[in-house]
Write a protein that holds these residues in place. Sequence first.
Motif, PDB file in Angstrom:
ATOM      1  N   ILE B 236       0.829  -1.203   0.000  1.00  0.00           N
ATOM      2  CA  ILE B 236       0.000   0.000   0.000  1.00  0.00           C
ATOM      3  C   ILE B 236       0.869   1.261   0.000  1.00  0.00           C
ATOM      4  O   ILE B 236       0.562   2.238  -0.677  1.00  0.00           O
ATOM      5  CB  ILE B 236      -0.945   0.016   1.235  1.00  0.00           C
ATOM      6  CG1 ILE B 236      -1.945  -1.137   1.170  1.00  0.00           C
ATOM      7  CG2 ILE B 236      -1.660   1.364   1.379  1.00  0.00           C
ATOM      8  CD1 ILE B 236      -3.091  -0.959   0.219  1.00  0.00           C
ATOM      9  N   PHE B 237       1.984   1.219   0.726  1.00  0.00           N
ATOM     10  CA  PHE B 237       2.793   2.438   0.856  1.00  0.00           C
ATOM     11  C   PHE B 237       3.856   2.594  -0.223  1.00  0.00           C
ATOM     12  O   PHE B 237       4.438   3.662  -0.360  1.00  0.00           O
ATOM     13  CB  PHE B 237       3.411   2.541   2.253  1.00  0.00           C
ATOM     14  CG  PHE B 237       2.405   2.982   3.287  1.00  0.00           C
ATOM     15  CD1 PHE B 237       2.154   4.331   3.485  1.00  0.00           C
ATOM     16  CD2 PHE B 237       1.681   2.058   4.016  1.00  0.00           C
ATOM     17  CE1 PHE B 237       1.208   4.750   4.401  1.00  0.00           C
ATOM     18  CE2 PHE B 237       0.735   2.460   4.937  1.00  0.00           C
ATOM     19  CZ  PHE B 237       0.494   3.806   5.130  1.00  0.00           C
ATOM     20  N   THR B 238       4.168   1.518  -0.970  1.00  0.00           N
ATOM     21  CA  THR B 238       5.134   1.705  -2.063  1.00  0.00           C
ATOM     22  C   THR B 238       4.457   1.688  -3.420  1.00  0.00           C
ATOM     23  O   THR B 238       4.876   2.391  -4.327  1.00  0.00           O
ATOM     24  CB  THR B 238       6.223   0.612  -2.071  1.00  0.00           C
ATOM     25  OG1 THR B 238       5.587  -0.676  -2.156  1.00  0.00           O
ATOM     26  CG2 THR B 238       7.082   0.681  -0.826  1.00  0.00           C
ATOM     27  N   ASN B 239       3.409   0.881  -3.555  1.00  0.00           N
ATOM     28  CA  ASN B 239       2.825   0.725  -4.876  1.00  0.00           C
ATOM     29  C   ASN B 239       1.315   0.468  -4.794  1.00  0.00           C
ATOM     30  O   ASN B 239       0.846  -0.612  -5.164  1.00  0.00           O
ATOM     31  CB  ASN B 239       3.534  -0.445  -5.577  1.00  0.00           C
ATOM     32  CG  ASN B 239       3.271  -0.445  -7.065  1.00  0.00           C
ATOM     33  OD1 ASN B 239       2.725   0.513  -7.615  1.00  0.00           O
ATOM     34  ND2 ASN B 239       3.628  -1.537  -7.728  1.00  0.00           N
ATOM     35  N   PRO B 240       0.564   1.474  -4.323  1.00  0.00           N
ATOM     36  CA  PRO B 240      -0.887   1.276  -4.224  1.00  0.00           C
ATOM     37  C   PRO B 240      -1.488   1.107  -5.614  1.00  0.00           C
ATOM     38  O   PRO B 240      -0.981   1.669  -6.574  1.00  0.00           O
ATOM     39  CB  PRO B 240      -1.369   2.573  -3.566  1.00  0.00           C
ATOM     40  CG  PRO B 240      -0.313   3.574  -3.865  1.00  0.00           C
ATOM     41  CD  PRO B 240       0.975   2.831  -3.949  1.00  0.00           C
ATOM     42  N   LYS B 241      -2.548   0.296  -5.693  1.00  0.00           N
ATOM     43  CA  LYS B 241      -3.133   0.014  -7.008  1.00  0.00           C
ATOM     44  C   LYS B 241      -4.174   1.061  -7.404  1.00  0.00           C
ATOM     45  O   LYS B 241      -4.398   1.294  -8.579  1.00  0.00           O
ATOM     46  CB  LYS B 241      -3.792  -1.375  -7.004  1.00  0.00           C
ATOM     47  CG  LYS B 241      -2.823  -2.513  -6.716  1.00  0.00           C
ATOM     48  CD  LYS B 241      -1.760  -2.658  -7.819  1.00  0.00           C
ATOM     49  CE  LYS B 241      -0.682  -3.633  -7.407  1.00  0.00           C
ATOM     50  NZ  LYS B 241       0.672  -3.170  -7.759  1.00  0.00           N
ATOM     51  N   PRO B 243      -5.729   4.816  -7.647  1.00  0.00           N
ATOM     52  CA  PRO B 243      -5.248   6.212  -7.617  1.00  0.00           C
ATOM     53  C   PRO B 243      -5.747   6.996  -6.407  1.00  0.00           C
ATOM     54  O   PRO B 243      -5.077   7.929  -5.960  1.00  0.00           O
ATOM     55  CB  PRO B 243      -5.779   6.809  -8.920  1.00  0.00           C
ATOM     56  CG  PRO B 243      -6.725   5.825  -9.496  1.00  0.00           C
ATOM     57  CD  PRO B 243      -6.447   4.488  -8.889  1.00  0.00           C
ATOM     58  N   GLU B 246      -3.296   6.252  -3.654  1.00  0.00           N
ATOM     59  CA  GLU B 246      -2.050   6.976  -3.930  1.00  0.00           C
ATOM     60  C   GLU B 246      -2.201   8.447  -3.556  1.00  0.00           C
ATOM     61  O   GLU B 246      -1.365   9.043  -2.886  1.00  0.00           O
ATOM     62  CB  GLU B 246      -1.690   6.831  -5.417  1.00  0.00           C
ATOM     63  CG  GLU B 246      -0.552   7.739  -5.857  1.00  0.00           C
ATOM     64  CD  GLU B 246       0.693   6.998  -6.295  1.00  0.00           C
ATOM     65  OE1 GLU B 246       0.623   5.769  -6.488  1.00  0.00           O
ATOM     66  OE2 GLU B 246       1.742   7.646  -6.435  1.00  0.00           O
ATOM     67  N   ILE B 249      -2.339   8.771   0.396  1.00  0.00           N
ATOM     68  CA  ILE B 249      -1.124   8.515   1.186  1.00  0.00           C
ATOM     69  C   ILE B 249       0.041   9.417   0.801  1.00  0.00           C
ATOM     70  O   ILE B 249       0.955   9.614   1.586  1.00  0.00           O
ATOM     71  CB  ILE B 249      -0.668   7.035   1.138  1.00  0.00           C
ATOM     72  CG1 ILE B 249      -0.290   6.629  -0.265  1.00  0.00           C
ATOM     73  CG2 ILE B 249      -1.695   6.100   1.722  1.00  0.00           C
ATOM     74  CD1 ILE B 249       0.483   5.334  -0.298  1.00  0.00           C
ATOM     75  N   THR B 250       0.012   9.977  -0.417  1.00  0.00           N
ATOM     76  CA  THR B 250       1.097  10.886  -0.776  1.00  0.00           C
ATOM     77  C   THR B 250       0.756  12.322  -0.388  1.00  0.00           C
ATOM     78  O   THR B 250       1.538  13.229  -0.660  1.00  0.00           O
ATOM     79  CB  THR B 250       1.409  10.834  -2.279  1.00  0.00           C
ATOM     80  OG1 THR B 250       0.223  11.146  -3.011  1.00  0.00           O
ATOM     81  CG2 THR B 250       1.904   9.458  -2.702  1.00  0.00           C
TER      82      THR B 250
END
Lengths: 241, 254
Positions: B236-241, B243, B246, B249-250
């Motif tokens: 979830i924190f490196t490569n959420p599916k 948008p 994303e 969390i960003t």
Amino acid sequence: MNMPDQHIHAAFDRDLERVQALIMKMAGLVEAAIVDSAKALTERDEELAARVREADALIDALEEEVNEAAAMVLALRSPTAGDLRTVLSVIKLSANLERCGDYAKNIAKRTTVLVQMAPIEGAALAIRRMAREVELMMKDALDAYTHRDVGLAQDVRMRDADVDQMYNALFREFLTHMMEDPRNITACMHLHFIAKNIERMGDHVTSIADQAIYLVTGEMPEDNRPKGDRTSYVATGEDDG
Amino acid sequence: MTKEIKIEARAVQVFYGSTHAIKDVDVDIEDKTVTAFIGPSGCGKSTFLRCLNRMNDTIDVARVEGSIKLDSEDIYDPKVDPVQLRAKVGMVFQKPNPFPKSIYDNVAYGPRIHGLSRNKAELDQIVEKALRGAALWDEVKDRLDTPGTGLSGGQQQRLCIARAVATEPEVLLMDEPCSALDPIATGQVEDLIDELKANYSVVIVTHSMQQAARVSQRTAFFHLGNLVEFGDTGQIFTNPKDPRTESYITGRIG
């Protein structure tokens, strides 16, 4: 749904933009170093070779600046997801670019030695073609990175095989020259290292293309591209293959 | 390596009067795992958490549909006693809320009403075990008869955790358990959460994404009453599916 471009914290955007601007500045210098080092070799231009050597200090300094800025973003912003991948890939790119800069500098050094010797027929032009190919790959890899273009990045990865082929051909050519006349050995050894440097640049450019793919997809591409460098298996016999 | 499923929620809907607060949520909560619920305010994460021990029963206008099973048993079955359920599914709240009683009585309260001990010696043991479990024993063992409200904020929250684990629950729900604590107390509670997962299934609601990243193995992102994405915390924190994940969390405006 489109992801909004802007962070709630505007300063975060500025930090990320700064890191990316720095890496692009560094990339510009490295591209120039590749072109100039090959040009200096073909035109036997000692002055240009000297300039390439001096310019490498700037590339090294930028690498440090990129890594410091990236570390700062990691420490202060705790980036995640796409932001995290941006920072991680920038750190990788800076290492790849720095190595390419070093190879260009090494080519320039060898050029200052080579201009003192009789030229080897056709070698410099072949090397320049090879450098031109790598430089085009570099340009496309960086375009793929900035425009998040996975297709273009895949294309760059495939083209590395061509560079490897060129290197193979040069390797054989230099071997022949050296066997024909031992007085060619010094020049051919330098030329061979230059060709090898360019072949290594191709690998770093491929790694930049990999990072472009990682940046977009979150996954490294599978290592399924064709490998062209067969020189590790070459013996000096006439009938080797 | 898949862990046993402790709680299985299917097609859960929650309405507060005419407000549709939770929309068709399916979740599997694994045993001996910390699961974090994240999402912006009003996304339904706390509402969903409160479904897991029927805390929404106390709100008249709230209506829960769908099925939530704890160890394959429907917790909304009319035969289930909510008080017994809450002994199995403990809860720790945002603000430390010790009872206006001694430290000892705070922890002994649950075991007493559930009749978990036969005599004082046994109760002493339960209290000590719970306080040790909450990493508070060494700090309070010489003043068990002093008021729980006299402790520091971080100690009070760990006292509430001790109170929650004293009945030996199987699941521990935590609603923003560190939001009123300083970084050191937060660190202690997070450390404790990590230890608790050896014995419990822990579900934590948090506004701090860094906290979710630090303590959980699984993360669920809620948005406007929907469960948008549920996956391994690292993913979830490196490569959420999605948008939306994303974007949240960003820290982008979503």
